[in-house]
Design a protein around this motif. Structure first.
Motif, short mmCIF file in Angstrom:
data_model
loop_
_atom_site.label_atom_id
_atom_site.label_comp_id
_atom_site.label_asym_id
_atom_site.label_seq_id
_atom_site.Cartn_x
_atom_site.Cartn_y
_atom_site.Cartn_z
N THR A 373 0.82 -1.28 -0.04
CA THR A 373 0.12 0.02 -0.04
C THR A 373 0.87 1.36 0.12
OG1 THR A 373 -1.66 -1.07 1.20
CG2 THR A 373 -1.93 1.06 1.10
N ILE A 374 2.16 1.18 0.78
CA ILE A 374 2.81 2.22 0.57
C ILE A 374 3.24 2.62 -0.43
CG2 ILE A 374 5.04 3.37 1.57
CD1 ILE A 374 4.63 1.63 4.33
N ALA A 375 3.97 1.48 -1.25
CA ALA A 375 4.60 1.58 -2.44
C ALA A 375 3.62 2.00 -3.34
CB ALA A 375 5.08 0.27 -2.89
N HIS A 376 2.29 1.49 -3.81
CA HIS A 376 1.24 1.99 -4.66
C HIS A 376 1.06 3.52 -4.43
CE1 HIS A 376 -2.40 1.76 -7.15
NE2 HIS A 376 -2.88 2.29 -5.96
N TYR A 377 0.82 3.97 -3.45
CA TYR A 377 0.16 5.32 -3.06
C TYR A 377 1.39 6.31 -3.46
CZ TYR A 377 -4.65 4.32 -2.04
OH TYR A 377 -6.13 3.91 -2.00
N HIS A 378 2.57 5.75 -3.35
CA HIS A 378 3.83 6.69 -3.23
C HIS A 378 3.99 6.80 -5.00
CE1 HIS A 378 8.15 7.78 -4.06
NE2 HIS A 378 7.81 8.58 -3.03
N LYS A 379 3.73 5.67 -5.62
CA LYS A 379 3.97 5.63 -7.07
C LYS A 379 2.66 6.23 -7.94
CE LYS A 379 4.63 2.46 -11.12
NZ LYS A 379 4.73 0.98 -11.63
N GLU A 380 1.52 5.92 -7.59
CA GLU A 380 0.26 6.49 -8.24
C GLU A 380 -0.09 7.76 -7.91
OE1 GLU A 380 -0.58 4.68 -10.83
OE2 GLU A 380 0.81 3.03 -10.52
N ASN A 381 0.19 7.86 -6.84
CA ASN A 381 -0.50 9.29 -6.41
C ASN A 381 0.76 10.25 -5.67
OD1 ASN A 381 -2.40 6.90 -5.32
ND2 ASN A 381 -3.81 8.63 -5.64
N ALA A 415 8.51 9.98 8.30
CA ALA A 415 9.72 9.97 8.91
C ALA A 415 9.97 9.28 10.08
CB ALA A 415 10.15 11.45 8.88
N LYS A 416 8.90 9.38 10.94
CA LYS A 416 9.16 8.54 12.03
C LYS A 416 9.22 7.01 12.10
CE LYS A 416 6.98 9.82 15.78
NZ LYS A 416 6.34 10.18 17.01
N PHE A 417 9.02 6.27 10.78
CA PHE A 417 9.14 5.04 10.67
C PHE A 417 9.79 4.74 9.31
CE2 PHE A 417 5.22 5.92 12.90
CZ PHE A 417 5.57 5.42 14.02
N ASP A 418 10.87 5.20 9.02
CA ASP A 418 11.81 5.16 8.23
C ASP A 418 12.29 3.56 7.89
OD1 ASP A 418 12.89 6.52 5.76
OD2 ASP A 418 14.93 6.15 6.70
N LEU A 423 12.17 -0.40 3.56
CA LEU A 423 11.64 -1.82 2.97
C LEU A 423 11.15 -1.55 1.27
CD1 LEU A 423 10.33 -3.60 6.11
CD2 LEU A 423 12.67 -3.75 4.98
N VAL A 424 10.54 -0.83 0.90
CA VAL A 424 10.04 -0.73 -0.14
C VAL A 424 10.86 0.27 -1.21
CG1 VAL A 424 7.61 -1.00 0.47
CG2 VAL A 424 8.27 1.21 0.34
N GLY A 425 11.98 0.77 -0.85
CA GLY A 425 12.96 1.25 -1.60
C GLY A 425 12.83 2.76 -1.80
N ILE A 426 12.00 3.33 -0.84
CA ILE A 426 11.88 4.68 -0.92
C ILE A 426 12.69 5.74 0.08
CG2 ILE A 426 10.11 6.61 -0.47
CD1 ILE A 426 8.03 4.53 -1.27
N GLU A 427 13.24 6.29 -0.36
CA GLU A 427 14.27 7.43 0.45
C GLU A 427 13.31 8.76 0.64
OE1 GLU A 427 18.35 7.88 -0.33
OE2 GLU A 427 18.90 5.71 -0.75
N GLN A 428 13.43 9.09 1.77
CA GLN A 428 12.56 10.28 2.16
C GLN A 428 13.56 11.25 2.94
OE1 GLN A 428 9.42 9.92 5.37
NE2 GLN A 428 10.70 8.05 6.04
N PRO A 429 13.38 12.63 2.51
CA PRO A 429 13.82 13.47 3.83
C PRO A 429 13.31 13.86 4.89
CG PRO A 429 12.44 14.74 1.97
CD PRO A 429 12.27 13.26 1.60
N PHE A 430 14.08 13.99 5.85
CA PHE A 430 13.71 14.04 7.32
C PHE A 430 13.44 15.53 7.67
CE2 PHE A 430 15.28 9.78 9.72
CZ PHE A 430 14.77 9.33 8.82
N PRO A 431 12.31 15.74 8.12
CA PRO A 431 12.16 17.26 9.00
C PRO A 431 13.53 17.37 9.88
CG PRO A 431 10.11 15.92 8.87
CD PRO A 431 11.09 14.92 8.71
N SER A 432 13.66 18.86 9.82
CA SER A 432 14.99 19.06 10.65
C SER A 432 14.67 18.61 12.16
CB SER A 432 15.39 20.79 10.49
OG SER A 432 14.22 21.40 10.99
#
Length: 463
Positions: A373-381, A415-418, A423-432
């Protein structure tokens, strides 16, 4: 407004005494003696209110004149001035028929801030007004601890001790708690699960002599103020959709482990909010989903998942729902809870199960479904869900055909659960505010998960 216990031996309690009592002195949970009703005309009048204005109106229904309105207004304004979004809990569209309500714009990036910023300020207000000693004790599966600590750190007249399961929260959750070095904060990492911590807290509060001697106050959702604060955003979500012309009944999909957040939605519905369905989303610790489908409430084997804040077997707010399910019959609730204490299970008859299934739909989201679900919504939306929100969205997608317009509650910033996001290959920026935690030292003590060990440490901390 007065408050009563689900077990019938405590009644006539005012709002301030209710929040100070936390767990009722008879071992039950406090609920309002009557649920205030909100009419369709009132909802129309509320449609243009800001979040703070709406919170003031709803809190007034439950507090009455115990706190003067202008003082209550100041408490509300102070509590939500710390949020990063002007709407406090904005609603964003994911796709046709599904919106997400972002509850993570508070100081610790989790939905618990909505209630705990208010409760922290409320405790500080009570301490100033009455000279009460406020010794807060709570257990957390990750988010409550950080939010509670942030709400009261450094405040005069208040001390707080939080238990968290060692190694069973995300690294960011751990750091948000343990990098706090205020003298009025004690972090204990227990050698056990959240359920162990929750059991210890409830048993310490059930020891009425110990509770009163050391002025113990509750920060967990056993405290009725937590539930009342959370009802506000259900109303606010509906009103935001109404402004867009979507004024029909709305369903809510709620990731839950302790039954507090979804119980707030149930309370909002009983107040008169046009709610179609309450969708209860669990992870693989699926005791609540099993109850909705089978009418059997029985803890199973604990499972660590990618949504650790929901890794809970025993839901402390479940008793409040039983109270209403059994027609506010405290004797039936007492009998059921004694049965659960003795046998570890509650089984309800078919006619009660039919009521449960009219109130809730449920879906237990497996680990892989959560990640997919994480991967789908990141890719599609182009929208990044944290793993708990992903459980809520997955449940909404599964049950959408019967739910119509649905709002999924987004309970935490990703960011609280990086660990799960990666695990789905997504890298995210962290809030400062989060990235800076990794550079700070930690202040935490390890402890056995026993009543005796925790009680002894509390005595030393509070005396």
């Amino acid at each position: 407004m007065e408050y009563i216990s689900t077990r019938g031996k405590v009644s006539g309690v005012g709002f301030i005494d209710a929040i100070l009592m936390g767990l009722a002195d008879d071992g039950g949970l406090l609920v309002p003696a009557r649920i205030p009703q909100v009419s369709a005309d009132t909802l129309k009048q509320w449609q243009e209110l800001s979040y703070q204005e709406l919170a003031l109106e709803i809190f007034t229904l439950y507090i009455g004149e115990e706190i003067p309105r202008e003082e209550l207004r100041q408490l509300v304004d102070d509590s939500y001035s710390t949020f990063r979004d002007a709407d406090v809990t904005p609603v964003r569209k994911l796709h046709e028929g599904l919106d997400v309500m972002e509850l993570f714009h508070g100081p610790t990036f989790a939905f618990k801030d909505v209630a705990l910023q208010f409760l922290g300020n409320l405790y500080s207000y009570v301490a100033r007004k009455t000279g009460s000693t406020i010794h807060i004790v709570g257990a957390t599966s990750g988010d409550t601890g950080a939010s509670a600590i942030e709400g009261v750190r450094g405040k005069e007249g208040i001390r707080i001790c939080i238990l968290h399961p060692h190694g069973k929260v995300s690294k960011v959750q751990e750091l948000q708690m343990t990098t706090v070095d205020d003298a009025n904060v004690l972090n204990l990492a227990i050698d056990g699960t959240f359920d162990d911590g929750q059991r210890i807290i409830k048993e310490l509060f059930a020891d009425v002599q110990f509770k009163h001697r050391y002025h113990l106050r509750a920060i967990n959702s056993i405290n009725i103020a937590r539930i009342l604060a959370q009802t506000v955003y259900y109303f606010y979500a509906y009103l935001q959709l109404a402004r867009r012309g979507q004024a029909a009944a709305v369903s809510f999909s709620v990731p839950t482990g302790n039954f507090g957040d979804i119980f707030a939605g149930y309370l909002a519905k009983r107040m008169g909010l046009p709610v179609n369905r309450l969708i209860l989303a669990t992870n693989e610790n699926n005791i609540l989903a099993h109850f909705v489908s089978e009418g059997v409430y029985q803890p199973g084997e604990f499972r660590g998942t990618y949504s650790p804040s929901m890794d809970i077997q025993v839901a402390s707010n479940f008793e409040r729902y039983l109270f209403y399910l059994y027609g506010e019959d405290a004797s039936s609730v007492t009998e059921l809870m004694e049965q659960f204490k003795q046998n570890g299970t509650i089984t309800i008859p078919q006619e009660k199960l039919a009521v449960v299934q009219s109130d809730f739909s449920a879906h237990a989201v497996l680990n892989q479904e959560c990640l997919d679900t994480i991967a789908h919504y990141h890719k599609e939306n182009g929208y990044l869900l944290d793993p708990h929100t992903a459980c809520g969205v997955a449940a909404a997608d599964r049950l959408a055909s019967e739910s119509g317009a649905t709002v999924a509650l987004s309970t935490a910033h990703p960011a609280k659960f990086d660990e799960s996001i990666r695990l789905v290959g997504i890298e995210q920026p962290f809030p400062s505010q989060i990235s800076g935690l990794f550079e700070q030292s930690q202040h935490v003590e390890l402890s056995p998960a026993s009543n005796e060990a925790i009680a002894a440490r509390l005595v030393k901390f509070f005396e």
